[in-house]
Every structure is written in structure tokens, then in C-alpha cells.
Scaffold this motif. Structure first.
Motif, PDB file in Angstrom:
ATOM      1  N   ALA A 417      68.741   5.828  47.830  1.00  0.00           N
ATOM      2  CA  ALA A 417      67.767   4.766  48.022  1.00  0.00           C
ATOM      3  C   ALA A 417      68.483   3.531  48.548  1.00  0.00           C
ATOM      4  CB  ALA A 417      67.060   4.454  46.706  1.00  0.00           C
ATOM      5  N   ALA A 418      67.696   2.572  49.067  1.00  0.00           N
ATOM      6  CA  ALA A 418      68.266   1.401  49.725  1.00  0.00           C
ATOM      7  C   ALA A 418      69.281   0.644  48.859  1.00  0.00           C
ATOM      8  CB  ALA A 418      67.142   0.470  50.176  1.00  0.00           C
ATOM      9  N   PRO A 419      68.998   0.344  47.578  1.00  0.00           N
ATOM     10  CA  PRO A 419      69.994  -0.408  46.787  1.00  0.00           C
ATOM     11  C   PRO A 419      71.317   0.346  46.631  1.00  0.00           C
ATOM     12  CG  PRO A 419      67.835  -0.529  45.758  1.00  0.00           C
ATOM     13  CD  PRO A 419      67.725   0.495  46.830  1.00  0.00           C
ATOM     14  N   ALA A 420      71.249   1.654  46.376  1.00  0.00           N
ATOM     15  CA  ALA A 420      72.477   2.442  46.208  1.00  0.00           C
ATOM     16  C   ALA A 420      73.246   2.538  47.524  1.00  0.00           C
ATOM     17  CB  ALA A 420      72.138   3.833  45.690  1.00  0.00           C
ATOM     18  N   LEU A 421      72.527   2.702  48.631  1.00  0.00           N
ATOM     19  CA  LEU A 421      73.180   2.763  49.934  1.00  0.00           C
ATOM     20  C   LEU A 421      73.885   1.442  50.246  1.00  0.00           C
ATOM     21  CD1 LEU A 421      73.788   4.114  52.649  1.00  0.00           C
ATOM     22  CD2 LEU A 421      71.569   3.259  53.465  1.00  0.00           C
ATOM     23  N   MET A 422      73.212   0.333  49.948  1.00  0.00           N
ATOM     24  CA  MET A 422      73.817  -0.967  50.233  1.00  0.00           C
ATOM     25  C   MET A 422      75.070  -1.180  49.389  1.00  0.00           C
ATOM     26  SD  MET A 422      73.417  -3.301  52.437  1.00  0.00           S
ATOM     27  CE  MET A 422      71.807  -2.720  52.972  1.00  0.00           C
ATOM     28  N   GLY A 427      81.087  -1.393  49.422  1.00  0.00           N
ATOM     29  CA  GLY A 427      82.393  -0.819  49.125  1.00  0.00           C
ATOM     30  C   GLY A 427      83.153  -0.441  50.380  1.00  0.00           C
ATOM     31  N   LEU A 428      82.432   0.039  51.396  1.00  0.00           N
ATOM     32  CA  LEU A 428      83.071   0.352  52.671  1.00  0.00           C
ATOM     33  C   LEU A 428      83.665  -0.900  53.305  1.00  0.00           C
ATOM     34  CD1 LEU A 428      83.599   2.105  55.220  1.00  0.00           C
ATOM     35  CD2 LEU A 428      81.276   1.483  55.965  1.00  0.00           C
ATOM     36  N   ILE A 429      82.908  -2.000  53.321  1.00  0.00           N
ATOM     37  CA  ILE A 429      83.371  -3.244  53.937  1.00  0.00           C
ATOM     38  C   ILE A 429      84.653  -3.731  53.276  1.00  0.00           C
ATOM     39  CG2 ILE A 429      82.790  -5.686  54.249  1.00  0.00           C
ATOM     40  CD1 ILE A 429      79.878  -4.797  54.653  1.00  0.00           C
ATOM     41  N   ALA A 430      84.765  -3.514  51.988  1.00  0.00           N
ATOM     42  CA  ALA A 430      85.957  -3.951  51.259  1.00  0.00           C
ATOM     43  C   ALA A 430      87.217  -3.233  51.729  1.00  0.00           C
ATOM     44  CB  ALA A 430      85.761  -3.755  49.757  1.00  0.00           C
ATOM     45  N   THR A 431      87.048  -2.096  52.407  1.00  0.00           N
ATOM     46  CA  THR A 431      88.219  -1.345  52.895  1.00  0.00           C
ATOM     47  C   THR A 431      88.610  -1.729  54.318  1.00  0.00           C
ATOM     48  OG1 THR A 431      86.940   0.516  53.834  1.00  0.00           O
ATOM     49  CG2 THR A 431      87.475   0.602  51.479  1.00  0.00           C
ATOM     50  N   PHE A 432      87.837  -2.612  54.950  1.00  0.00           N
ATOM     51  CA  PHE A 432      88.148  -3.014  56.321  1.00  0.00           C
ATOM     52  C   PHE A 432      89.384  -3.915  56.344  1.00  0.00           C
ATOM     53  CE2 PHE A 432      83.459  -2.582  57.835  1.00  0.00           C
ATOM     54  CZ  PHE A 432      83.632  -1.212  57.909  1.00  0.00           C
ATOM     55  N   ASP A 433      90.060  -3.923  57.492  1.00  0.00           N
ATOM     56  CA  ASP A 433      91.234  -4.778  57.660  1.00  0.00           C
ATOM     57  C   ASP A 433      90.812  -6.248  57.632  1.00  0.00           C
ATOM     58  OD1 ASP A 433      92.538  -2.394  58.014  1.00  0.00           O
ATOM     59  OD2 ASP A 433      92.768  -2.602  60.191  1.00  0.00           O
ATOM     60  N   GLU A 434      91.722  -7.094  57.176  1.00  0.00           N
ATOM     61  CA  GLU A 434      91.485  -8.537  57.195  1.00  0.00           C
ATOM     62  C   GLU A 434      92.455  -9.193  58.168  1.00  0.00           C
ATOM     63  OE1 GLU A 434      91.776 -10.006  53.220  1.00  0.00           O
ATOM     64  OE2 GLU A 434      89.872  -9.105  52.604  1.00  0.00           O
ATOM     65  N   PRO A 435      92.109 -10.349  58.754  1.00  0.00           N
ATOM     66  CA  PRO A 435      90.825 -11.023  58.578  1.00  0.00           C
ATOM     67  C   PRO A 435      89.750 -10.408  59.462  1.00  0.00           C
ATOM     68  CG  PRO A 435      92.211 -12.293  60.055  1.00  0.00           C
ATOM     69  CD  PRO A 435      93.043 -11.122  59.601  1.00  0.00           C
ATOM     70  N   ALA A 436      88.505 -10.488  59.013  1.00  0.00           N
ATOM     71  CA  ALA A 436      87.392  -9.965  59.797  1.00  0.00           C
ATOM     72  C   ALA A 436      87.106 -10.913  60.958  1.00  0.00           C
ATOM     73  CB  ALA A 436      86.161  -9.823  58.907  1.00  0.00           C
ATOM     74  N   ASP A 437      86.812 -10.341  62.120  1.00  0.00           N
ATOM     75  CA  ASP A 437      86.549 -11.151  63.309  1.00  0.00           C
ATOM     76  C   ASP A 437      85.075 -11.504  63.460  1.00  0.00           C
ATOM     77  OD1 ASP A 437      89.217 -11.118  64.100  1.00  0.00           O
ATOM     78  OD2 ASP A 437      88.983  -9.211  65.154  1.00  0.00           O
ATOM     79  N   ASP A 438      84.198 -10.786  62.793  1.00  0.00           N
ATOM     80  CA  ASP A 438      82.768 -10.994  63.005  1.00  0.00           C
ATOM     81  C   ASP A 438      82.040 -10.851  61.682  1.00  0.00           C
ATOM     82  OD1 ASP A 438      80.428 -11.512  64.297  1.00  0.00           O
ATOM     83  OD2 ASP A 438      80.352  -9.639  65.434  1.00  0.00           O
ATOM     84  N   ASP A 439      80.886 -11.547  61.604  1.00  0.00           N
ATOM     85  CA  ASP A 439      80.034 -11.405  60.425  1.00  0.00           C
ATOM     86  C   ASP A 439      79.374 -10.032  60.421  1.00  0.00           C
ATOM     87  OD1 ASP A 439      80.573 -14.161  60.113  1.00  0.00           O
ATOM     88  OD2 ASP A 439      78.866 -14.654  61.388  1.00  0.00           O
TER      89      ASP A 439
END
Length: 449
Positions: A417-422, A427-439
Motif C-alpha cells: 500500500a502507499a504508506p508502506a511503499l513510501m 529507505g532507498l533514498i538513504a542509500t544514495f550518495d551524498e551530497p544530493a544534486d537535486d530534490d
């Protein structure tokens, strides 16, 4: 009289004279100067310790000191051969007498001097019997204290020796001037830092308030549906990504749903995002057709370019997806149009993943821009995901995440469902490299199974 002044290197020593008119502005001004140099009560200063030691060695005296004369005490800023003494009560004789005179001052035999013989350093330990000093004089004529030597036996001090004390007193004054300049520079740096930090905090609070004004404070409840959204800013505190959800009629049969990305960062992007968001709201109420809504937004951006741009035109643009949602028991019908926006993704209840291209040009760039409506039906267990390109342009382990990476990730999210998917996407975003270039902005809408 056993005490004497030496002025201009004169030989032999001459009796002390009254202080010349204009040499100072009184004791109150002298004490103000003492406070200005912020030396009282501070830890021992290595440079002043060396001056005290030099004075003792050059004059061949067992004790050397650098003192500051306060209103009720004489404080030893540095001392050589005088362990354990930090300050003495200010009384007649010695340092207190020296700061009342213009030039070097000496007492050959303190026991025979009516001003000095009751001094605590004379009457008690270490039993001082001779004393010689030169005043530490500020550039504006205030005598802060002395560079002095002392001994336990009476002795005469030559004018040349007193001249050396004068030179050492001048060195002590130069050191105090440099120390004061350093203190002022440090205070200024600290004040600048504190002001910058305060302004940074205020700007951060303003940026947060401004960014919140561009997003709904909370998502309303959508009948027969579950809805979830997330906004992840990049380096800049204010970005151009946005989303919105609001009812188009009182009975909740139709809802406007938007997501988009305005070019730029900071306050300028925020002002443009505000224009885009409220233009889409107005278009949704007056013309609840997603393709026409984007046409109206395209016209509004081009008008803004012509009116407010330097020289008449300033190019800026946005990407967006606009949708009309018609929820009902067991499902929802969604009409959506987009301009320059990433594909929408459908997670079907049976586990199938669908990606729908939303054809349409970047909004605000091309003359005669045309946008097409796409119709999507959601059944029980289905979920719709809309997102901005920050999600697929982000880097993970040094490589662009991309649409393929997103689809691979969502393949393991079927049936959510939408809340669980979000939550999983956060959690996926937290694994992205930093610094982020875009919102990153994301909205998920699902039909309960």
C-alpha cells in the motif's frame, strides 16, 4: 631622600618632580586604560615572563617583575625570582609610587624611604631593600604598571640600567598592544561568527517555513484510497520540487493531484514554485482537464518570463504531472497529463509492474505546446507512483540510479500500500550518495486490497 627619577638618561639622578600638565587625565582614566588591556587576572604570559627575567639578569638583580597597578592591588603579570606571589595590596611605595611618575624610578634603600618601608614586600617576604622600575605607558599616556627589579640588599642603580628598564617597559607595552589587537580581532571574529550563525539559523527557519508553504502541511484523506508523499531536499534548503492534493468539489468525487519540478534552487525557485502550484490549483478548479491545466500553466510561465525577465525575457521552465482523481468503492479512475516528466509507475496487485510514458514537452519552453491526457484505472491492491527526476538522477555507489534501477527496486514492492511503499522508498533514498544534486518529491496512491 633615597628615591629618584631619571629623565632623558640624565646623570646623576635628579629628585622627582611633579607630573607635567597634560601627561594624563587622572586616576580614573588610568584605571579605565588598565581595564581596556584586559590583562588583570589572566594566566601568566610567556612573553612578559621573559621580559621580567631579562630585567633581572641585565640589572643583576635576584627579582624581576612586570606588574599592573589596579585601584586596590598590584597584580604581577610576570615574575622572576618571586615564587608564589601573584598580587599584593596596593600601598605607598614601589609600584604604586612608580606609576605616579613620568620616568624611571628607584629606591636605593627601602628601609630609609618613608613611602616604601611599610610596603608588604619590604616589611615581609622577600624583604626587598632596593627597587628600580620603569612605567609601562600606553600610547595615550596612561601608566598601567611597571617593569621592575628588586633585591634584598640596598644598592644604587645607574641611569643606564634604568634606561634598560625603560626599553623593556616599552617592549612590554608593545606586547600588550599586540595582545589587545589579537583579543579584539578574536572578539570581532567571534561576533561575526555568532552573527553569521544567528543569521544562518534565521535563514534556515525562513527557508523551512518557505519550503513548507510550497507543500501541503499534510495530505487530506482521499475517499476509498490510501495516499502517501515524501519530499527530500538536496543541498539547498529551498528547492523547486512540489506536490499537491486537494478536493475539486464538496462531496469528494474529484480531486486534483500534482507533482512537479521547477528549475533552480533557493528563493527564486520558491517564488516560481508558488506561481506554478497556485496556477495549477486555479486551472484545476476552472478547467478540470489535466491537458488544459498544463496549457494554462505553460501560458502563465511564458507571461512571467516576458514581464519579469531582465530585458523582457528570462527563460525558466518546469516539469509537472497533473491529474484528476475520481475515487470510488474498490478503485479509482485517474486522468493524467504531463510535460517533460518521468513516466508514472503502476504496481498491480498481481505483482506486475507497468511504466507509462507521459508525453508532453517541458512546460514554458516551446511555442504551441500540446499535452495529452492518459487514463489509468486502479483496482483493489493497485498502487500508482509519481515522482520527480531527482529520484532517478541520484547516484548510488557512484553510478546514476536511473529508471532501470527504480524498476528493479520496485519489483520487490508488489502489493504494498502507499504508506508502506513510501517508507520503503525513503529507505532507498538513504542509500544514495551524498551530497544530493537535486530534490526528490514522490506521491503514491493505492487502493486497499
Amino acid at each position: 631622600m633615597e628615591s629618584f627619577d631619571v629623565t632623558d638618561g640624565a646623570l646623576p639622578p635628579v629628585p622627582a618632580e611633579e607630573e607635567p600638565a597634560g601627561a594624563g587625565t587622572g586616576e580614573r582614566a588610568r584605571l579605565a586604560a588598565v581595564r581596556r588591556y584586559q590583562i588583570l587576572g589572566t594566566p601568566r604570559d610567556a612573553a612578559l615572563d621573559r621580559i621580567a627575567a631579562l630585567a633581572a639578569r641585565i640589572i643583576d638583580a635576584p627579582i624581576g617583575a612586570v606588574t599592573i597597578v589596579d585601584d586596590e592591588r598590584v597584580w604581577f603579570a610576570a615574575a622572576y625570582g618571586l615564587p608564589g606571589v601573584e598580587q599584593v595590596t596596593r600601598g605607598p611605595g614601589l609600584c604604586a609610587e612608580a606609576v605616579s611618575r613620568c620616568g624611571p624610578y628607584a629606591v636605593a634603600d627601602t628601609a630609609r624611604d618613608p613611602d616604601a618601608r611599610e610596603h608588604p614586600l619590604v616589611a615581609g617576604e622577600p624583604g626587598v631593600r632596593f627597587y628600580a622600575a620603569a612605567p609601562i605607558t600606553t600610547p595615550d599616556g596612561h601608566r598601567l604598571g611597571t617593569v621592575n627589579v628588586m633585591g634584598r640588599r640596598p644598592r644604587e642603580v645607574a641611569a643606564e640600567e634604568l634606561a634598560v628598564l625603560g626599553d623593556l617597559a616599552a617592549l612590554a607595552m608593545e606586547h600588550l598592544e599586540m595582545r589587545l589587537s589579537a583579543l579584539r580581532a578574536a572578539a570581532l571574529e567571534r561576533a561575526v561568527h555568532e552573527t553569521a550563525e544567528r543569521e544562518r539559523t534565521q535563514l534556515a527557519a525562513l527557508a523551512d517555513a518557505l519550503q513548507r508553504s510550497l507543500l501541503p502541511p499534510s495530505l487530506p484523506e482521499l475517499p476509498h484510497c490510501e495516499i502517501a508523499a515524501h519530499y527530500q531536499p538536496a543541498i539547498e534548503p529551498i528547492g523547486g520540487d512540489f506536490y499537491d492534493l486537494f478536493p475539486l468539489d464538496e462531496d469528494g468525487r474529484r480531486w486534483g493531484l500534482f507533482i512537479g519540478d521547477v528549475v533552480g534552487k533557493g528563493a527564486q525557485a520558491a517564488s516560481r514554485t508558488s506561481l506554478v502550484r497556485y496556477t495549477l490549483r486555479t486551472e484545476a478548479i476552472t478547467r478540470p482537464n489535466p491537458a488544459r491545466m498544463l496549457t494554462g500553466l505553460d501560458a502563465a510561465i511564458k507571461l512571467d518570463q516576458a514581464v519579469y525577465g531582465p530585458g523582457g525575457v528570462e527563460m525558466w521552465f518546469c516539469t509537472a504531472a497533473a491529474a484528476i482523481v475520481r475515487p470510488g468503492p474498490g478503485g479509482a479512475i485517474i486522468t493524467v497529463a504531463a510535460g517533460g516528466h518521468p513516466p508514472l509507475i503502476l504496481l498491480r496487485a498481481g505483482g506486475r509492474l507497468e511504466s507509462r510514458e507521459l508525453r508532453g514537452p517541458i512546460i514554458g519552453c516551446l511555442d504551441g505546446a500540446m499535452f495529452d491526457n492518459v487514463h489509468v484505472e486502479l483496482a483493489a491492491g493497485d498502487t500508482l507512483l509519481l515522482y520527480t527526476d531527482g529520484l532517478i538522477d541520484a547516484h548510488r555507489d557512484g553510478a546514476r540510479f536511473g529508471e532501470d534501477g527504480l524498476r528493479a527496486f520496485l519489483a520487490g514492492c508488489a502489493g504494498m500500500a502507499a504508506p508502506a511503499l513510501m517508507e520503503r522508498l525513503r529507505g532507498l533514498i538513504a542509500t544514495f550518495d551524498e551530497p544530493a544534486d537535486d530534490d526528490i518529491a514522490m506521491v503514491a496512491l493505492s487502493i486497499p486490497g
